[in-house]
Enzyme design. Structure first.
Site, PDB file in Angstrom:
ATOM      1  CG  HIS A  77      -2.307   0.623   0.844  1.00 13.92           C
ATOM      2  ND1 HIS A  77      -3.412   0.507   1.645  1.00 13.92           N
ATOM      3  CD2 HIS A  77      -2.709   1.377  -0.220  1.00 13.92           C
ATOM      4  CE1 HIS A  77      -4.428   1.157   1.097  1.00 13.92           C
ATOM      5  NE2 HIS A  77      -4.025   1.689  -0.037  1.00 13.92           N
TER       6      HIS A  77
ATOM      7  CG  ASP B  41      -5.703   0.013   5.131  1.00 14.22           C
ATOM      8  OD1 ASP B  41      -5.453  -0.940   5.892  1.00 14.22           O
ATOM      9  OD2 ASP B  41      -4.851   0.573   4.415  1.00 14.22           O
TER      10      ASP B  41
ATOM     11  CG  HIS C  73      -3.286  -1.308   9.231  1.00 12.02           C
ATOM     12  ND1 HIS C  73      -3.570  -2.342   8.350  1.00 12.02           N
ATOM     13  CD2 HIS C  73      -2.767  -1.880  10.341  1.00 12.02           C
ATOM     14  CE1 HIS C  73      -3.231  -3.493   8.918  1.00 12.02           C
ATOM     15  NE2 HIS C  73      -2.747  -3.244  10.120  1.00 12.02           N
TER      16      HIS C  73
ATOM     17  CG  ASP D   3      -1.901   2.423   5.680  1.00 14.35           C
ATOM     18  OD1 ASP D   3      -1.480   1.711   6.611  1.00 14.35           O
ATOM     19  OD2 ASP D   3      -2.342   1.956   4.622  1.00 14.35           O
TER      20      ASP D   3
ATOM     21  CG  HIS E 275       3.179  -1.504   4.323  1.00 14.17           C
ATOM     22  ND1 HIS E 275       2.666  -2.789   4.246  1.00 14.17           N
ATOM     23  CD2 HIS E 275       3.737  -1.422   5.557  1.00 14.17           C
ATOM     24  CE1 HIS E 275       2.900  -3.436   5.385  1.00 14.17           C
ATOM     25  NE2 HIS E 275       3.546  -2.628   6.180  1.00 14.17           N
TER      26      HIS E 275
ATOM     27  CG  ASP F  24      -4.622  -2.821   2.802  1.00 15.91           C
ATOM     28  OD1 ASP F  24      -4.753  -4.062   2.867  1.00 15.91           O
ATOM     29  OD2 ASP F  24      -3.632  -2.225   3.262  1.00 15.91           O
TER      30      ASP F  24
ATOM     31  CG  ASP G 138      -5.027  -4.726   5.795  1.00 11.07           C
ATOM     32  OD1 ASP G 138      -5.878  -3.827   5.724  1.00 11.07           O
ATOM     33  OD2 ASP G 138      -3.824  -4.493   6.057  1.00 11.07           O
TER      34      ASP G 138
ATOM     35  CD  GLU H 216       0.053  -4.031   2.005  1.00  8.30           C
ATOM     36  OE1 GLU H 216       0.552  -5.165   2.142  1.00  8.30           O
ATOM     37  OE2 GLU H 216       0.686  -2.974   2.208  1.00  8.30           O
TER      38      GLU H 216
END
Length: 309
Positions: free
Chosen positions: A98, A125, A127, A129, A142, A228, A230, A273
């Site tokens: 990412h 996502d 996260h 980030d 990332h 993403d 995840d 990802e």
């Protein structure tokens, strides 16, 4: 919505903490992303994979791992995305980790400035980030692209695209967040980032979440989705390097994608990802393609009109 699509493979895990995301583009192709999109009457060109430096797998230097290589990959991606947008094609970036959101979104933001469009970024996502070198000992870039896009970081990264910051934090809506470091949380609040975390989704539901995240868009809005993998619950999507339990279910993710499709404003997309080395029989790639199909018209809706009560 744009009917001319270009797939851009970016086979690198240069910004990640685990190897394997470099194989993501091929896994998405194996899962049939091109034929699935073509089945909806879309004109799809696969531009193949971009080239860039190999992953040297080094320790951080001055807080950043692989800074020069990350800059090179993102600069190359920036130019590739710009070229597709200039031809009135929709770029779909097949990642890769990412950190590549930096090159992709800086190009989209630049295109919007040049064409007078408003930008809206949906960041799907686990996260935020929004890390910086001062906040994370890993130095993995990332975990930093949103902060970098908002101008927090070294000039070689924040300046990709010629304007710093590349975007205003106010254009971003983060959805599905459930893993944020303490220092990162502080920075997110200071930046004024709009975050719909998993608690919000649990309390308010995905429909309300998406209504809020999509509010205020109009015919002049360029909608970019940075997905993403995840974002999804690892029970249904194990093929990622940074799994965080408690993500959206299959149905919640489908509703999210269908409501994005309903806007008709989607104009660019990242798929990031995906790590086939950690997957089970390409299951996560197939799920990702299934959800991408929902962004382009596949719907569970059988009624003539959706209920709005």
């Amino acid at each position: 919505m744009q009917h001319h699509i270009s797939l851009i493979g970016v086979p690198t895990d240069i910004g990640a903490g685990a190897r394997g995301a470099s194989m993501g583009p091929e896994a998405l192709r194996v899962a049939g992303i091109r034929s699935v999109l073509e089945s909806h009457g879309l004109d799809v060109l696969d531009r193949g994979n971009l080239s860039g430096p190999p992953n040297p797998w080094l320790a951080p230097a001055e807080g950043y791992r692989h800074l020069a290589e990350v800059v090179e990959w993102n600069q190359t991606l920036h130019e590739a995305v710009r070229a597709e947008l200039a031809q009135a094609r929709m770029p779909i970036v097949l990642g890769g980790d990412h950190c590549l959101g930096l090159g992709s979104i800086s190009a989209v933001a630049r295109h919007c400035r040049e064409t007078g469009k408003k930008l809206r970024v949906l960041w799907l996502d686990a996260h935020a980030d929004f890390n910086t070198a001062a906040l994370t000992p890993s130095g993995n870039i990332h975990g930093m692209p949103v902060a970098l896009l908002c101008g927090h970081g070294p000039a070689p990264l924040t300046g990709i695209g010629g304007t710093t910051p590349a975007i205003d934090a106010g254009v971003v809506r983060q959805i599905g967040i459930r893993s944020v470091d303490a220092g990162e949380k502080r920075l997110v609040h200071e930046a004024g980032l709009e975050v719909f975390d998993m608690r919000y989704i649990d309390e308010m539901g995905m429909r309300h979440t998406m209504e809020q995240a999509l509010m205020g868009m109009d015919h002049n809005t360029h909608l970019h989705v940075s997905f993403d993998v995840d974002f999804l619950d690892p029970e249904i999507a194990p093929g990622v390097g940074t799994t965080v339990p408690g993500g959206p279910t299959y149905r919640e993710a489908q509703l999210c994608m269908e409501m994005i499709a309903d806007t008709g404003r989607l104009a660019s997309l990242d798929v990031m990802e995906l790590n086939p080395a950690l997957d089970v029989r390409n299951r996560t790639a197939e799920l990702a393609v299934d959800l991408i199909e929902s962004l382009f018209g596949k719907s569970t809706l059988m009624r003539k009109t959706a209920p709005r009560a």
